[in-house]
Design a protein around this motif. Structure first.
Motif, PDB file in Angstrom:
ATOM      1  N   ILE A 148      19.251 -43.637  28.653  1.00  0.00           N
ATOM      2  CA  ILE A 148      20.444 -44.040  29.394  1.00  0.00           C
ATOM      3  C   ILE A 148      21.078 -45.272  28.759  1.00  0.00           C
ATOM      4  O   ILE A 148      22.203 -45.632  29.070  1.00  0.00           O
ATOM      5  CB  ILE A 148      20.114 -44.319  30.878  1.00  0.00           C
ATOM      6  CG1 ILE A 148      19.043 -45.406  31.000  1.00  0.00           C
ATOM      7  CG2 ILE A 148      19.647 -43.050  31.571  1.00  0.00           C
ATOM      8  CD1 ILE A 148      18.724 -45.786  32.437  1.00  0.00           C
ATOM      9  N   ASN A 149      20.356 -45.917  27.845  1.00  0.00           N
ATOM     10  CA  ASN A 149      20.888 -47.028  27.063  1.00  0.00           C
ATOM     11  C   ASN A 149      21.479 -46.436  25.783  1.00  0.00           C
ATOM     12  O   ASN A 149      20.771 -45.870  24.955  1.00  0.00           O
ATOM     13  CB  ASN A 149      19.759 -48.015  26.749  1.00  0.00           C
ATOM     14  CG  ASN A 149      20.211 -49.166  25.880  1.00  0.00           C
ATOM     15  OD1 ASN A 149      20.547 -48.970  24.717  1.00  0.00           O
ATOM     16  ND2 ASN A 149      20.188 -50.361  26.429  1.00  0.00           N
ATOM     17  N   ALA A 150      22.811 -46.572  25.610  1.00  0.00           N
ATOM     18  CA  ALA A 150      23.499 -45.889  24.511  1.00  0.00           C
ATOM     19  C   ALA A 150      23.002 -46.354  23.152  1.00  0.00           C
ATOM     20  O   ALA A 150      22.849 -45.541  22.219  1.00  0.00           O
ATOM     21  CB  ALA A 150      25.009 -46.115  24.637  1.00  0.00           C
ATOM     22  N   GLU A 151      22.734 -47.644  23.004  1.00  0.00           N
ATOM     23  CA  GLU A 151      22.292 -48.172  21.717  1.00  0.00           C
ATOM     24  C   GLU A 151      20.939 -47.589  21.328  1.00  0.00           C
ATOM     25  O   GLU A 151      20.725 -47.186  20.173  1.00  0.00           O
ATOM     26  CB  GLU A 151      22.213 -49.700  21.781  1.00  0.00           C
ATOM     27  CG  GLU A 151      21.843 -50.345  20.457  1.00  0.00           C
ATOM     28  CD  GLU A 151      21.739 -51.861  20.558  1.00  0.00           C
ATOM     29  OE1 GLU A 151      21.772 -52.527  19.509  1.00  0.00           O
ATOM     30  OE2 GLU A 151      21.618 -52.383  21.693  1.00  0.00           O
ATOM     31  N   LEU A 152      20.033 -47.526  22.282  1.00  0.00           N
ATOM     32  CA  LEU A 152      18.712 -46.980  21.998  1.00  0.00           C
ATOM     33  C   LEU A 152      18.782 -45.477  21.750  1.00  0.00           C
ATOM     34  O   LEU A 152      18.120 -44.949  20.841  1.00  0.00           O
ATOM     35  CB  LEU A 152      17.758 -47.277  23.151  1.00  0.00           C
ATOM     36  CG  LEU A 152      16.322 -46.801  22.980  1.00  0.00           C
ATOM     37  CD1 LEU A 152      15.694 -47.419  21.738  1.00  0.00           C
ATOM     38  CD2 LEU A 152      15.500 -47.151  24.215  1.00  0.00           C
ATOM     39  N   LYS A 153      19.589 -44.794  22.524  1.00  0.00           N
ATOM     40  CA  LYS A 153      19.741 -43.352  22.351  1.00  0.00           C
ATOM     41  C   LYS A 153      20.216 -43.019  20.946  1.00  0.00           C
ATOM     42  O   LYS A 153      19.673 -42.131  20.281  1.00  0.00           O
ATOM     43  CB  LYS A 153      20.724 -42.803  23.387  1.00  0.00           C
ATOM     44  CG  LYS A 153      20.968 -41.305  23.283  1.00  0.00           C
ATOM     45  CD  LYS A 153      21.955 -40.846  24.354  1.00  0.00           C
ATOM     46  CE  LYS A 153      22.215 -39.351  24.253  1.00  0.00           C
ATOM     47  NZ  LYS A 153      23.164 -38.888  25.293  1.00  0.00           N
ATOM     48  N   SER A 154      21.216 -43.747  20.463  1.00  0.00           N
ATOM     49  CA  SER A 154      21.732 -43.475  19.121  1.00  0.00           C
ATOM     50  C   SER A 154      20.715 -43.842  18.056  1.00  0.00           C
ATOM     51  O   SER A 154      20.619 -43.181  17.015  1.00  0.00           O
ATOM     52  CB  SER A 154      23.043 -44.240  18.902  1.00  0.00           C
ATOM     53  OG  SER A 154      22.836 -45.648  18.951  1.00  0.00           O
ATOM     54  N   LEU A 156      12.900 -39.650  28.594  1.00  0.00           N
ATOM     55  CA  LEU A 156      14.354 -39.637  28.510  1.00  0.00           C
ATOM     56  C   LEU A 156      14.841 -40.008  27.121  1.00  0.00           C
ATOM     57  O   LEU A 156      15.922 -39.600  26.702  1.00  0.00           O
ATOM     58  CB  LEU A 156      14.958 -40.604  29.541  1.00  0.00           C
ATOM     59  CG  LEU A 156      14.875 -40.182  31.005  1.00  0.00           C
ATOM     60  CD1 LEU A 156      15.366 -41.294  31.906  1.00  0.00           C
ATOM     61  CD2 LEU A 156      15.678 -38.912  31.243  1.00  0.00           C
ATOM     62  N   SER A 157      14.048 -40.795  26.399  1.00  0.00           N
ATOM     63  CA  SER A 157      14.413 -41.194  25.043  1.00  0.00           C
ATOM     64  C   SER A 157      13.974 -40.175  24.006  1.00  0.00           C
ATOM     65  O   SER A 157      14.233 -40.353  22.821  1.00  0.00           O
ATOM     66  CB  SER A 157      13.777 -42.554  24.709  1.00  0.00           C
ATOM     67  OG  SER A 157      14.228 -43.547  25.601  1.00  0.00           O
ATOM     68  N   GLY A 158      13.277 -39.123  24.429  1.00  0.00           N
ATOM     69  CA  GLY A 158      12.819 -38.119  23.488  1.00  0.00           C
ATOM     70  C   GLY A 158      11.398 -38.327  23.016  1.00  0.00           C
ATOM     71  O   GLY A 158      10.922 -37.593  22.142  1.00  0.00           O
ATOM     72  N   ALA A 159      10.695 -39.313  23.557  1.00  0.00           N
ATOM     73  CA  ALA A 159       9.292 -39.522  23.176  1.00  0.00           C
ATOM     74  C   ALA A 159       8.433 -38.423  23.789  1.00  0.00           C
ATOM     75  O   ALA A 159       8.615 -38.049  24.947  1.00  0.00           O
ATOM     76  CB  ALA A 159       8.818 -40.897  23.639  1.00  0.00           C
ATOM     77  N   VAL A 160       7.494 -37.912  23.007  1.00  0.00           N
ATOM     78  CA  VAL A 160       6.682 -36.773  23.432  1.00  0.00           C
ATOM     79  C   VAL A 160       5.203 -37.149  23.417  1.00  0.00           C
ATOM     80  O   VAL A 160       4.815 -38.214  22.960  1.00  0.00           O
ATOM     81  CB  VAL A 160       6.920 -35.555  22.526  1.00  0.00           C
ATOM     82  CG1 VAL A 160       8.365 -35.100  22.608  1.00  0.00           C
ATOM     83  CG2 VAL A 160       6.555 -35.867  21.067  1.00  0.00           C
ATOM     84  N   GLU A 161       4.386 -36.246  23.927  1.00  0.00           N
ATOM     85  CA  GLU A 161       2.932 -36.385  23.938  1.00  0.00           C
ATOM     86  C   GLU A 161       2.462 -37.741  24.464  1.00  0.00           C
ATOM     87  O   GLU A 161       1.822 -38.513  23.759  1.00  0.00           O
ATOM     88  CB  GLU A 161       2.359 -36.150  22.529  1.00  0.00           C
ATOM     89  CG  GLU A 161       2.615 -34.758  22.006  1.00  0.00           C
ATOM     90  CD  GLU A 161       1.531 -34.289  21.047  1.00  0.00           C
ATOM     91  OE1 GLU A 161       0.378 -34.732  21.168  1.00  0.00           O
ATOM     92  OE2 GLU A 161       1.862 -33.477  20.172  1.00  0.00           O
ATOM     93  N   PRO A 162       2.765 -38.065  25.716  1.00  0.00           N
ATOM     94  CA  PRO A 162       2.288 -39.339  26.272  1.00  0.00           C
ATOM     95  C   PRO A 162       0.766 -39.421  26.230  1.00  0.00           C
ATOM     96  O   PRO A 162       0.077 -38.546  26.766  1.00  0.00           O
ATOM     97  CB  PRO A 162       2.815 -39.326  27.715  1.00  0.00           C
ATOM     98  CG  PRO A 162       3.103 -37.877  28.006  1.00  0.00           C
ATOM     99  CD  PRO A 162       3.485 -37.249  26.707  1.00  0.00           C
ATOM    100  N   THR A 163       0.246 -40.464  25.591  1.00  0.00           N
ATOM    101  CA  THR A 163      -1.190 -40.579  25.366  1.00  0.00           C
ATOM    102  C   THR A 163      -1.655 -42.008  25.595  1.00  0.00           C
ATOM    103  O   THR A 163      -1.212 -42.926  24.900  1.00  0.00           O
ATOM    104  CB  THR A 163      -1.546 -40.169  23.918  1.00  0.00           C
ATOM    105  OG1 THR A 163      -1.022 -38.879  23.637  1.00  0.00           O
ATOM    106  CG2 THR A 163      -3.053 -40.173  23.719  1.00  0.00           C
ATOM    107  N   PRO A 164      -2.536 -42.264  26.562  1.00  0.00           N
ATOM    108  CA  PRO A 164      -3.114 -43.605  26.700  1.00  0.00           C
ATOM    109  C   PRO A 164      -4.004 -43.914  25.497  1.00  0.00           C
ATOM    110  O   PRO A 164      -4.978 -43.209  25.245  1.00  0.00           O
ATOM    111  CB  PRO A 164      -3.938 -43.518  27.987  1.00  0.00           C
ATOM    112  CG  PRO A 164      -3.397 -42.329  28.715  1.00  0.00           C
ATOM    113  CD  PRO A 164      -2.988 -41.365  27.634  1.00  0.00           C
TER     114      PRO A 164
END
Length: 459
Positions: A273-279, A323-331
């Motif tokens: 939702i943050n345009a700078e980070l999304k780009s 939301l930013s496209g990060a996948v495979e959440p892993t502790p």
């Protein structure tokens, strides 16, 4: 003109801490300084207390949120303190002071920002940029001089202190390097000279927050870097603001990615939702794996929990990065409880979760392999929802499955994946194909199952 004060030994063993700090479990002398921090910062805070070398009559009382709730003396100790320092980023700490009427007329300094600074100002909290500077550039040395400055201002003007040392807020860290690097070329020049450097090794970018570069936290980062390098990766471990790391360190001047994939402890509090980070994430164009440092739970509590990551933490550890496209959440790391051997003060330090790192590393290698493999040679399985059995149960929370499949398959075809040309990709044709060949049949309809089999091409 005040003289700069730098402690002779920041690494003073905690065995001497009893000379300068008290603990909540024993009777404590009234007055002095109350220091309220999140548990992750308790270890460097205790080191700073031990190294501050204050006069014998001035005590610093350290509290985490857990200690506030567990210690029956906490309220009276804080009430009698001459000065209070509190990390208001953790709202539970400021709320404790307000609910117990512990702000009063004495100075209560906010060490950094909160969700609502103005409301805390009205409640009596002081937001002094000069004081906050020590905590913004977090280090044991800066915490020492913060304590000494507060003691000078509020308790004894003869106590000397040093100004806050400005530390890099954006850079590249390596446990074997003498300093942090502020540019990628300078880091690469150093990294190439290390024994065993392999220019063909997969390149991994590790992103974390600058605040993790303190004793008690950085050790887990260093351990992870060592594990990744031992497994054959070239690692670029970056700290700083997410968008700046992505655009200034992990991409070259012409926009090309300097890494094959990213393992991110960050991307937690800002999202797409943050345009700078999304780009920035889109322009980098490589897989971003969500590395999680457990927050509310200790490592053992997480291991023993039937739920896993607590619902309280799921929003910022899983949903925001997604939301930013990060996948495979892993502790891959979390906190463990330890104690100051001299005082018994409960402290927390970060520790790697080796079993999840062991499982993650082969998957990271597979992500790199996929990056390097031509799209036409990749095999893709698309799963869709069909429960309970029946013709009208192909859906997913009101998602239009067939139109979604149309868009996905059209994109795959444009990107060079092998999508058979004889399969029409319009929504209606896909619906007919799935209903005819790829749906669950209930045990109560054996005749329907036989008809599907006779048509052939059943999935």
């Amino acid at each position: 003109m005040r003289q700069r004060f730098f402690p002779a030994s920041i690494a003073t063993p905690l065995m001497i801490a009893c000379l300068m700090a008290t603990i909540s479990a024993t009777p404590i002398q009234a007055g002095g300084i109350a220091l309220l921090v999140i548990d992750g910062d308790s270890y460097p805070a205790q080191q700073a207390i031990a190294a501050a070398d204050l006069p014998a009559g001035i005590r610093v009382h350290l509290f985490t949120h857990e200690a506030l709730l567990a210690d029956r003396q906490a309220e009276s100790v804080i009430r009698s303190a001459d000065v209070v320092l509190v990390d208001v980023m953790m709202s539970e700490l400021s709320r404790y002071l307000i609910d117990h009427d512990l702000v009063g007329d004495r100075p209560v300094f906010a060490l950094r920002g909160s969700r609502d600074d103005e409301a805390l100002r009205r409640a009596g909290f002081r937001f002094d940029p000069e004081i906050q500077k020590y905590f913004h550039y977090l280090s044991v040395a800066n915490l020492v001089n913060l304590i000494r400055r507060i003691a000078h201002v509020g308790l004894d003007p003869t106590i000397e202190y040093g100004e806050a040392m400005v530390l890099p807020t954006l850079g590249i860290h390596h446990p074997r390097a003498p300093v942090a690097f502020e540019s990628y070329p300078s880091y690469l020049n150093w990294y190439r000279q290390r024994p065993g450097f392999d220019p063909a090794a997969p390149r991994l970018g590790l992103i974390f927050y600058a605040a993790a570069l303190v004793p008690g936290q950085v050790e887990a980062i260093d351990h992870l870097i060592d594990r990744l390098e031992t497994s054959g990766f070239s690692v670029t471990a970056c700290f700083g603001k997410d968008s700046e790391v992505l655009n200034k360190l992990l991409r070259s001047e012409d926009g090309a990615p300097r890494v094959d994939l990213v393992l991110a402890f960050s991307l937690k509090f800002y999202s797409a939702i943050n345009a700078e980070l999304k780009s920035g994430v889109a322009a980098l164009g490589v897989p971003v794996i969500n590395a999680i440092n457990l927050y509310s739970q200790t490592n053992d509590q997480w291991r023993d929990s039937p739920v896993g990551i607590s619902p309280f933490d799921l929003v910022w550890t899983v949903a925001n990065p997604e939301l930013s496209g990060a996948v495979e959440p892993t502790p891959v790391s979390g906190k463990i409880e330890t104690a100051d051997p001299a005082t018994g003060q409960r402290l927390y330090v970060h520790q790697s979760i080796d079993e999840t790192i062991q499982r993650l590393i082969p998957r990271l290698k597979q992500w790199v392999r996929l990056q390097r493999k031509p799209n036409a040679d990749k095999r893709v399985a698309i799963l869709f929802y069909n429960h309970a059995q029946g013709k009208q149960n192909i859906g997913a929370s009101y998602l239009n499955v067939f139109r979604s499949l149309q868009h996905i398959l059209e994109r795959l075809r444009r990107e060079g994946y092998r999508v058979p040309e004889d399969i029409p990709l319009d929504e209606g044709s896909l619906r007919d194909l799935i209903l005819a060949t790829a749906r669950n049949i209930g045990s109560w309809a054996p005749g329907e199952l036989q008809r599907m089999i006779e048509l052939g091409q059943v999935v």
